[in-house]
Motif scaffolding. Structure first.
Motif, PDB file in Angstrom:
ATOM      1  N   UNK A 189     -50.317 -59.345 -52.612  1.00 43.96           N
ATOM      2  CA  UNK A 189     -49.038 -58.718 -52.955  1.00 43.96           C
ATOM      3  C   UNK A 189     -48.862 -57.383 -52.228  1.00 43.96           C
ATOM      4  N   UNK A 190     -49.910 -56.947 -51.535  1.00 43.94           N
ATOM      5  CA  UNK A 190     -49.834 -55.687 -50.799  1.00 43.94           C
ATOM      6  C   UNK A 190     -49.214 -55.911 -49.423  1.00 43.94           C
ATOM      7  N   UNK A 191     -48.955 -54.822 -48.743  1.00 46.45           N
ATOM      8  CA  UNK A 191     -48.464 -54.885 -47.373  1.00 46.45           C
ATOM      9  C   UNK A 191     -49.633 -55.270 -46.463  1.00 46.45           C
ATOM     10  N   UNK A 192     -49.533 -56.430 -45.837  1.00 45.03           N
ATOM     11  CA  UNK A 192     -50.637 -56.930 -45.000  1.00 45.03           C
ATOM     12  C   UNK A 192     -50.396 -56.664 -43.512  1.00 45.03           C
ATOM     13  N   UNK A 193     -49.430 -55.807 -43.199  1.00 41.49           N
ATOM     14  CA  UNK A 193     -49.110 -55.559 -41.787  1.00 41.49           C
ATOM     15  C   UNK A 193     -50.323 -55.029 -41.027  1.00 41.49           C
ATOM     16  N   UNK A 194     -51.039 -54.059 -41.616  1.00 44.25           N
ATOM     17  CA  UNK A 194     -52.209 -53.487 -40.946  1.00 44.25           C
ATOM     18  C   UNK A 194     -53.284 -54.525 -40.729  1.00 44.25           C
ATOM     19  N   UNK A 195     -53.534 -55.344 -41.762  1.00 42.01           N
ATOM     20  CA  UNK A 195     -54.567 -56.377 -41.654  1.00 42.01           C
ATOM     21  C   UNK A 195     -54.217 -57.389 -40.578  1.00 42.01           C
ATOM     22  N   UNK A 196     -52.943 -57.796 -40.516  1.00 41.87           N
ATOM     23  CA  UNK A 196     -52.541 -58.767 -39.508  1.00 41.87           C
ATOM     24  C   UNK A 196     -52.603 -58.163 -38.110  1.00 41.87           C
ATOM     25  N   UNK A 197     -52.282 -56.873 -37.999  1.00 40.02           N
ATOM     26  CA  UNK A 197     -52.381 -56.205 -36.704  1.00 40.02           C
ATOM     27  C   UNK A 197     -53.825 -56.178 -36.224  1.00 40.02           C
ATOM     28  N   UNK A 198     -54.748 -55.935 -37.154  1.00 43.45           N
ATOM     29  CA  UNK A 198     -56.173 -55.936 -36.812  1.00 43.45           C
ATOM     30  C   UNK A 198     -56.621 -57.337 -36.424  1.00 43.45           C
ATOM     31  N   UNK A 199     -56.110 -58.350 -37.138  1.00 37.01           N
ATOM     32  CA  UNK A 199     -56.459 -59.743 -36.823  1.00 37.01           C
ATOM     33  C   UNK A 199     -56.121 -60.055 -35.376  1.00 37.01           C
ATOM     34  N   UNK A 200     -54.900 -59.707 -34.947  1.00 34.29           N
ATOM     35  CA  UNK A 200     -54.465 -60.061 -33.599  1.00 34.29           C
ATOM     36  C   UNK A 200     -55.099 -59.170 -32.540  1.00 34.29           C
ATOM     37  N   UNK A 201     -55.295 -57.898 -32.865  1.00 33.87           N
ATOM     38  CA  UNK A 201     -55.874 -56.981 -31.874  1.00 33.87           C
ATOM     39  C   UNK A 201     -57.346 -57.282 -31.638  1.00 33.87           C
ATOM     40  N   UNK A 202     -58.128 -57.252 -32.709  1.00 31.37           N
ATOM     41  CA  UNK A 202     -59.558 -57.507 -32.570  1.00 31.37           C
ATOM     42  C   UNK A 202     -59.817 -58.970 -32.232  1.00 31.37           C
ATOM     43  N   UNK A 203     -58.964 -59.859 -32.772  1.00 34.48           N
ATOM     44  CA  UNK A 203     -59.127 -61.274 -32.463  1.00 34.48           C
ATOM     45  C   UNK A 203     -58.946 -61.549 -30.983  1.00 34.48           C
ATOM     46  N   UNK A 204     -58.010 -60.831 -30.362  1.00 36.30           N
ATOM     47  CA  UNK A 204     -57.788 -60.999 -28.928  1.00 36.30           C
ATOM     48  C   UNK A 204     -59.012 -60.568 -28.124  1.00 36.30           C
ATOM     49  N   UNK A 205     -59.657 -59.493 -28.584  1.00 36.76           N
ATOM     50  CA  UNK A 205     -60.820 -58.992 -27.863  1.00 36.76           C
ATOM     51  C   UNK A 205     -62.044 -59.875 -28.070  1.00 36.76           C
ATOM     52  N   UNK A 206     -62.282 -60.274 -29.320  1.00 42.30           N
ATOM     53  CA  UNK A 206     -63.537 -60.947 -29.650  1.00 42.30           C
ATOM     54  C   UNK A 206     -63.466 -62.468 -29.595  1.00 42.30           C
ATOM     55  N   UNK A 207     -62.258 -63.041 -29.573  1.00 39.89           N
ATOM     56  CA  UNK A 207     -62.131 -64.484 -29.478  1.00 39.89           C
ATOM     57  C   UNK A 207     -61.520 -64.907 -28.136  1.00 39.89           C
ATOM     58  N   UNK A 208     -60.413 -64.276 -27.763  1.00 40.42           N
ATOM     59  CA  UNK A 208     -59.718 -64.685 -26.545  1.00 40.42           C
ATOM     60  C   UNK A 208     -60.503 -64.280 -25.298  1.00 40.42           C
ATOM     61  N   UNK A 209     -61.119 -63.107 -25.307  1.00 42.41           N
ATOM     62  CA  UNK A 209     -61.856 -62.654 -24.120  1.00 42.41           C
ATOM     63  C   UNK A 209     -63.015 -63.595 -23.756  1.00 42.41           C
ATOM     64  N   UNK A 210     -63.861 -63.995 -24.717  1.00 36.97           N
ATOM     65  CA  UNK A 210     -64.887 -64.988 -24.363  1.00 36.97           C
ATOM     66  C   UNK A 210     -64.296 -66.301 -23.887  1.00 36.97           C
ATOM     67  N   UNK A 211     -63.147 -66.689 -24.467  1.00 39.56           N
ATOM     68  CA  UNK A 211     -62.506 -67.932 -24.024  1.00 39.56           C
ATOM     69  C   UNK A 211     -62.020 -67.804 -22.583  1.00 39.56           C
ATOM     70  N   UNK A 212     -61.450 -66.658 -22.234  1.00 38.19           N
ATOM     71  CA  UNK A 212     -61.005 -66.443 -20.856  1.00 38.19           C
ATOM     72  C   UNK A 212     -62.199 -66.422 -19.897  1.00 38.19           C
ATOM     73  N   UNK A 213     -63.285 -65.813 -20.331  1.00 39.09           N
ATOM     74  CA  UNK A 213     -64.510 -65.796 -19.525  1.00 39.09           C
ATOM     75  C   UNK A 213     -65.021 -67.220 -19.315  1.00 39.09           C
ATOM     76  N   UNK A 214     -64.994 -68.014 -20.380  1.00 41.30           N
ATOM     77  CA  UNK A 214     -65.396 -69.423 -20.302  1.00 41.30           C
ATOM     78  C   UNK A 214     -64.489 -70.191 -19.353  1.00 41.30           C
TER      79      UNK A 214
END
Length: 312
Positions: A189-214
């Motif tokens: 019920x809280x504002x999840x904007x910060x959490x979602x921003x962290x999901x996409x920002x850190x997710x891009x670094x830690x998930x997408x970057x290894x995928x691009x390297x692969x």
């Protein structure tokens, strides 16, 4: 809808794939069988590699590491799901839910990094065979996995801390088989904007970057294979990558289909798809890596015959 903090509602309800009581015995037997196959298969891979000196190479070290991670990954979710089915209870405490989410993200990240390292291993073996032994040394392999284990703890720790600050609605029914990040964000019920921003920002670094390297590694691999003059040489080179490509396709195909979109679009039907990476992929990986691998099949036969020789 009444809003309330989890001090008032200290438990979540994991609804699983079906709330129909008649479906539970079938689902229990199905998931128990899949879980046992995944655990036994991955442990056999680890034991076979450990017991066979000819398999003490970088590629098989990474395969054994992936099998260990898959054992941990399935054990984070499936036993609790089976326990709930058997006890006809859907509850999971707030603390256990956050812990489950933490380890789920951790082992997903480790899978991601290990798959990228395996692609790098194949890249060196095919494109730079003369430098393979010196680059993929035992020290490099152990250091790479150790650093990955340390770094991948950051992402789930941040999400767990952010999740602990959120309040949840009076209804805490999770249409899922485990405490999945998007499902929890959708319940808040809280504002999840910060959490979602962290999901996409850190997710891009830690998930997408290894995928691009692969992906870059495989672009170089395919380019090198195309330059080979012998058709037999091309087939042999490609066969060394086929098992890894099958695992990569199963892993990333599910993850990208589920998570490269806003959490607001996440539905109860998507919970069924998460079974693909949570249980089906860890169950199939041992078969994928052994069925077309003569060395692995030989090591498994040797291991099983050795165990049989000790039986009474």
């Amino acid at each position: 809808m009444v809003k309330g903090n989890l001090s008032v509602t200290p438990e979540f309800l994991l609804l699983g794939l079906s709330e129909v009581p008649e479906h539970q015995p079938f689902l229990f037997c199905l998931f128990l069988t899949m879980y046992l196959v995944a655990i036994v298969g991955n442990l056999l891979i680890v034991l076979a590699i450990s017991a066979t000196s000819t398999l003490h190479t970088p590629m098989y070290f990474l395969i054994a590491s992936l099998s260990c991670v898959d054992v941990c990954f399935t054990s984070v979710t499936v036993p609790k799901m089976l326990l709930n089915m058997h006890a006809q209870s859907q509850s999971i405490s707030y603390g256990r839910c956050l812990a489950q989410m933490y380890f789920l993200i951790l082992f997903l990240e480790l899978d991601n990094v290990l798959l990228a390292l395996m692609a790098y291993d194949r890249f060196l073996a095919i494109c730079h065979p003369l430098h393979y032994t010196t680059t993929m040394s035992p020290k490099f392999c152990i250091m790479s996995v150790s650093v990955a284990l340390i770094v991948t703890n950051v992402y789930p720790l941040v999400h767990t801390l952010l999740m602990s600050t959120l309040s949840f609605c009076a209804s805490v029914r999770i249409h899922h088989i485990f405490c999945e990040l998007y499902a929890l964000l959708k319940l808040s019920c809280s504002d999840t904007h910060t959490s979602e921003l962290v999901v996409y920002t850190m997710g891009s670094l830690l998930f997408v970057c290894p995928f691009l390297f692969l992906s870059l590694s495989y672009v170089r691999i395919f380019s090198a294979i195309q330059r080979l003059r012998s058709s037999q040489g091309k087939l042999k080179a490609f066969s060394t990558c086929s098992s890894h490509l099958a695992v990569v396709s199963l892993f990333y195909g599910t993850l990208f289909g589920l998570y490269l979109r806003p959490s607001s679009s996440y539905t109860a039907e998507d919970s069924a798809a998460t079974v693909l990476y949570a249980l089906v992929a860890p169950m199939l990986n041992p078969f994928i890596y052994s069925l077309r691998n003569k060395d692995m099949k030989g090591a498994l036969r040797h291991l099983l015959s050795w165990r049989k020789g000790w039986s009474w």
